[in-house]
Motif scaffolding. Structure first.
Motif, PDB file in Angstrom:
ATOM      1  N   GLU A 182      10.769 -12.429  -8.910  1.00  0.00           N
ATOM      2  CA  GLU A 182      10.103 -13.418  -8.082  1.00  0.00           C
ATOM      3  C   GLU A 182       8.603 -13.160  -7.962  1.00  0.00           C
ATOM      4  OE1 GLU A 182      11.662 -15.474  -4.027  1.00  0.00           O
ATOM      5  OE2 GLU A 182      11.395 -13.301  -3.972  1.00  0.00           O
ATOM      6  N   ARG A 183       8.209 -11.919  -8.105  1.00  0.00           N
ATOM      7  CA  ARG A 183       6.789 -11.575  -8.009  1.00  0.00           C
ATOM      8  C   ARG A 183       6.011 -11.971  -9.255  1.00  0.00           C
ATOM      9  NH1 ARG A 183       6.162  -8.689  -3.554  1.00  0.00           N
ATOM     10  NH2 ARG A 183       8.023  -7.723  -2.632  1.00  0.00           N
ATOM     11  N   ARG A 184       6.733 -12.501 -10.255  1.00  0.00           N
ATOM     12  CA  ARG A 184       6.070 -12.879 -11.502  1.00  0.00           C
ATOM     13  C   ARG A 184       6.250 -14.373 -11.805  1.00  0.00           C
ATOM     14  NH1 ARG A 184       8.064  -7.708 -12.425  1.00  0.00           N
ATOM     15  NH2 ARG A 184      10.048  -8.442 -13.255  1.00  0.00           N
ATOM     16  N   THR A 185       6.487 -15.179 -10.786  1.00  0.00           N
ATOM     17  CA  THR A 185       6.594 -16.615 -11.009  1.00  0.00           C
ATOM     18  C   THR A 185       5.222 -17.205 -11.298  1.00  0.00           C
ATOM     19  OG1 THR A 185       6.282 -17.199  -8.680  1.00  0.00           O
ATOM     20  CG2 THR A 185       8.546 -16.719  -9.415  1.00  0.00           C
ATOM     21  N   PHE A 186       5.212 -18.423 -11.829  1.00  0.00           N
ATOM     22  CA  PHE A 186       3.931 -19.054 -12.132  1.00  0.00           C
ATOM     23  C   PHE A 186       3.131 -19.324 -10.863  1.00  0.00           C
ATOM     24  CE2 PHE A 186       6.624 -22.800 -11.595  1.00  0.00           C
ATOM     25  CZ  PHE A 186       5.799 -23.698 -10.935  1.00  0.00           C
ATOM     26  N   ALA A 187       3.801 -19.474  -9.717  1.00  0.00           N
ATOM     27  CA  ALA A 187       3.089 -19.664  -8.451  1.00  0.00           C
ATOM     28  C   ALA A 187       2.264 -18.434  -8.108  1.00  0.00           C
ATOM     29  CB  ALA A 187       4.074 -19.978  -7.333  1.00  0.00           C
ATOM     30  N   ASN A 188       2.830 -17.249  -8.333  1.00  0.00           N
ATOM     31  CA  ASN A 188       2.072 -16.018  -8.100  1.00  0.00           C
ATOM     32  C   ASN A 188       0.824 -15.954  -8.972  1.00  0.00           C
ATOM     33  OD1 ASN A 188       3.546 -13.794  -6.309  1.00  0.00           O
ATOM     34  ND2 ASN A 188       5.125 -14.965  -7.363  1.00  0.00           N
ATOM     35  N   VAL A 189       0.986 -16.320 -10.244  1.00  0.00           N
ATOM     36  CA  VAL A 189      -0.158 -16.267 -11.165  1.00  0.00           C
ATOM     37  C   VAL A 189      -1.242 -17.247 -10.725  1.00  0.00           C
ATOM     38  CG1 VAL A 189      -0.899 -16.533 -13.552  1.00  0.00           C
ATOM     39  CG2 VAL A 189       1.363 -15.562 -13.045  1.00  0.00           C
ATOM     40  N   LEU A 190      -0.847 -18.476 -10.372  1.00  0.00           N
ATOM     41  CA  LEU A 190      -1.829 -19.455  -9.921  1.00  0.00           C
ATOM     42  C   LEU A 190      -2.518 -19.000  -8.644  1.00  0.00           C
ATOM     43  CD1 LEU A 190      -0.177 -22.949 -10.548  1.00  0.00           C
ATOM     44  CD2 LEU A 190      -1.971 -21.820 -11.874  1.00  0.00           C
ATOM     45  N   GLN A 191      -1.762 -18.432  -7.729  1.00  0.00           N
ATOM     46  CA  GLN A 191      -2.359 -17.963  -6.476  1.00  0.00           C
ATOM     47  C   GLN A 191      -3.403 -16.885  -6.749  1.00  0.00           C
ATOM     48  OE1 GLN A 191       0.036 -15.698  -3.498  1.00  0.00           O
ATOM     49  NE2 GLN A 191      -0.250 -17.507  -2.209  1.00  0.00           N
ATOM     50  N   GLN A 192      -3.129 -16.021  -7.706  1.00  0.00           N
ATOM     51  CA  GLN A 192      -4.092 -14.984  -8.075  1.00  0.00           C
ATOM     52  C   GLN A 192      -5.346 -15.562  -8.715  1.00  0.00           C
ATOM     53  OE1 GLN A 192      -1.758 -12.422 -10.586  1.00  0.00           O
ATOM     54  NE2 GLN A 192      -0.334 -11.897  -8.930  1.00  0.00           N
ATOM     55  N   HIS A 193      -5.265 -16.794  -9.199  1.00  0.00           N
ATOM     56  CA  HIS A 193      -6.415 -17.455  -9.820  1.00  0.00           C
ATOM     57  C   HIS A 193      -7.001 -18.537  -8.907  1.00  0.00           C
ATOM     58  CE1 HIS A 193      -4.890 -15.452 -13.436  1.00  0.00           C
ATOM     59  NE2 HIS A 193      -6.062 -15.665 -13.973  1.00  0.00           N
ATOM     60  N   GLY A 194      -6.849 -18.374  -7.625  1.00  0.00           N
ATOM     61  CA  GLY A 194      -7.561 -19.203  -6.678  1.00  0.00           C
ATOM     62  C   GLY A 194      -6.853 -20.452  -6.203  1.00  0.00           C
ATOM     63  N   TYR A 195      -5.567 -20.599  -6.519  1.00  0.00           N
ATOM     64  CA  TYR A 195      -4.826 -21.785  -6.106  1.00  0.00           C
ATOM     65  C   TYR A 195      -4.183 -21.588  -4.733  1.00  0.00           C
ATOM     66  CZ  TYR A 195      -4.959 -24.663 -10.335  1.00  0.00           C
ATOM     67  OH  TYR A 195      -5.362 -25.487 -11.370  1.00  0.00           O
ATOM     68  N   ASP A 196      -4.197 -22.650  -3.927  1.00  0.00           N
ATOM     69  CA  ASP A 196      -3.286 -22.736  -2.790  1.00  0.00           C
ATOM     70  C   ASP A 196      -1.947 -23.241  -3.316  1.00  0.00           C
ATOM     71  OD1 ASP A 196      -5.160 -21.896  -0.886  1.00  0.00           O
ATOM     72  OD2 ASP A 196      -5.900 -23.933  -0.562  1.00  0.00           O
ATOM     73  N   THR A 197      -0.870 -22.712  -2.754  1.00  0.00           N
ATOM     74  CA  THR A 197       0.454 -23.056  -3.274  1.00  0.00           C
ATOM     75  C   THR A 197       1.360 -23.496  -2.129  1.00  0.00           C
ATOM     76  OG1 THR A 197       1.101 -20.729  -3.133  1.00  0.00           O
ATOM     77  CG2 THR A 197       0.292 -21.508  -5.256  1.00  0.00           C
ATOM     78  N   PHE A 198       2.156 -24.526  -2.389  1.00  0.00           N
ATOM     79  CA  PHE A 198       2.978 -25.170  -1.357  1.00  0.00           C
ATOM     80  C   PHE A 198       4.362 -25.430  -1.924  1.00  0.00           C
ATOM     81  CE2 PHE A 198       4.810 -29.019   0.376  1.00  0.00           C
ATOM     82  CZ  PHE A 198       4.525 -29.008   1.738  1.00  0.00           C
TER      83      PHE A 198
END
Length: 500
Positions: free
Chosen positions: A105-121
């Motif tokens: 779960e720590r390697r989902t695409f949401a995690n990657v986007l969040q690390q690149h400045g995305y807010d995630t919902f």
């Protein structure tokens, strides 16, 4: 003065070039639950067609890696095949929100986007065991999500608990799809252009119990289940589970199949309204032109095919083929693409569109949104019967007594939908002159099913004894390779690649 003005203009150009070129798109993903495409499951989705399909690309060969909710959703989130994320079925013992999954779960695409400045919902169904006490409770918010509204447990429409950023909130009378719509619109209305965002909306429809919103009950009261040539026929060339009685189903079961079919359509109407409302909110906030919208489902569904009742879990097109439509910046409008795609491709596609290199450890690859050709691809579909961990009655299939048919409700009391040796791996192969499925069932007995979908779209004839030995050998070895592959380099296989 002229020099100063020129320098200022050049400085503005440099700033604009840096900022404008670096502007990242937003993403809105709608992930439905058990929505087929083969049986007309997209028919109720008029808004999806109008606002996404007509404004983007519709994929005609979109498949899931596993025809069941939890493994498929794990593949969607990670870009991994089932054998690599180890979520094998919908049970906790089968990996669904187990400690093993929580590592992935720590390697989902949401995690990657969040690390690149995305807010995630995220709002709606996540993994089937999420939020249950034995899986950590609703206080646990999965990593990678800035705002979290996750459904506790499996799909329902009323009487549910949502984890609102770790705070469990129970509701009895609010229709869940409408709640997901409301929190999504509220989120969009509070967005600015300062930070890009990812939004995943996962409504329960059309999952069992197929409950429409009150405003939609009876809309399709005159609709009956589609009767394709494989509807309610007895078979003797398929794996044992499909040969179990009653086969064919008695006529007295037909009204129930029709009820399920139209209730599924009616339950989807609230999702279609949600899509229109979300797009309107994006447009009102001047965010629509910079947003990719992706509409898909975790798996398909069957209603009466091959004398099965209603469920998923089988390797046939009804269960493994899913809708996929995408619109967004620079995506050509109102086109169809025949290229073969899998749900493991969505994570690397989203990362690629966000300007982020997808990890090579992902098994899928970015979808070419401009490609309309079928190309050549061998895709893996794998399923591990839930009976492996005791979640299916060991006496299944239950005995069938035609004199006591009235006792056979719910219909699952009359027909076994899953078992330990409903375990298989399939190669779904599509190319310019190839449309083939090769499936191998394992466990207590081994059995092979092979279909030429070009000549036999309803999978009526198992051609395992007619296929040339060399071609069959290639599929056998390809299946072995796919079941062992790790990463896009190993998992991207075409017929031109020699497996032997």
């Amino acid at each position: 003065m002229f020099i100063n003005n020129m320098l200022n203009s050049l400085l503005l150009l440099v700033i604009c070039g840096t900022v404008c070129e670096g502007k990242k798109p937003n993403f809105v993903v709608v992930l439905t639950d058990d929505q087929d495409v083969v049986l007309g499951g997209m028919t109720p989705m008029k808004n999806v067609q109008r606002f996404i399909g007509n404004e983007g690309v519709t994929f005609t060969n979109s498949y899931t890696t596993s025809p069941i909710c939890c493994p498929s959703r794990a593949s969607f989130l990670t870009g991994l095949y089932v054998h690599n994320h180890n979520t094998y079925n919908n049970s906790l013992h089968g990996g669904c929100y187990s400690p093993s999954w929580q590592n992935h779960e720590r390697r989902t695409f949401a995690n990657v986007l969040q690390q690149h400045g995305y807010d995630t919902f995220y709002a709606g169904k996540y993994l089937n065991e999420y939020g249950t006490e034995r899986a950590g409770g609703p206080e646990r918010v999965p990593p990678g999500w800035s705002e979290w509204h996750g459904l506790v447990g499996n799909s329902v429409y009323y009487n549910y608990t949502i984890s609102n950023n770790g705070v469990p909130t129970h509701s009895t009378d609010l229709y869940l799809t409408d709640v997901i719509r409301d929190v999504a619109i509220s989120y969009i209305e509070n967005q600015t252009e300062s930070r890009p965002f990812l939004m995943v909306l996962a409504p329960p429809a059309p999952h069992q119990p197929f409950t429409p919103a009150p405003r939609h009950q009876g809309v399709y009261k005159n609709v009956t289940a589609v009767r394709h040539p494989n509807f309610n026929i007895a078979v003797d060339d398929k794996h044992w589970l499909l040969t179990m009685p009653p086969s064919p189903l008695p006529k007295s079961m037909m009204p129930e199949l029709d009820r399920v079919y139209r209730s599924r359509w009616e339950a989807l109407l609230a999702v279609d309204e949600m899509v229109a409302d979300v797009i309107e909110a994006l447009d009102s906030q001047s965010l629509l032109e910079d947003t990719y919208l992706i509409y898909t489902s975790d798996n398909g569904y069957h209603v009466g095919q091959f004398s099965q009742v209603y469920d998923k879990r089988q390797p046939y097109e009804t269960d493994i083929k899913v809708p996929l439509v995408i619109r967004g910046p620079n995506v050509e409008k109102n086109v169809h693409s025949d290229q073969p795609v899998l749900n493991i491709d969505l994570a690397p596609t989203i990362l690629h569109l966000a300007g982020v290199d997808p990890p090579k450890t992902m098994d899928g690859h970015p979808i070419d949104l401009g490609n309309k050709d079928v190309g050549d691809r061998a895709m893996l579909v794998e399923y591990y019967g839930e009976g492996r961990d005791g979640t299916v009655d060991p006496k299944c299939p239950w005995s069938y007594d035609s004199d006591n048919l009235a006792q056979c409700h719910p219909l699952y009391e009359c027909k076994c939908q899953d078992a330990r040796n409903n375990t298989y791996g399939c190669v779904r192969h599509l190319a310019q002159r190839v449309n083939t499925k090769f499936c191998y069932f394992t466990d207590d007995e081994s059995f092979t099913e092979i279909y030429d979908l070009a000549a036999d779209p309803y999978e009526l004839r198992n051609i395992k004894d007619q296929m040339l030995p060399a071609i069959r050998h290639w599929y056998q070895l390809t299946l072995v390779r796919l079941l062992e592959c790790k990463g896009v380099t190993e998992c991207d296989i075409t017929f031109d690649q020699q497996a032997f």
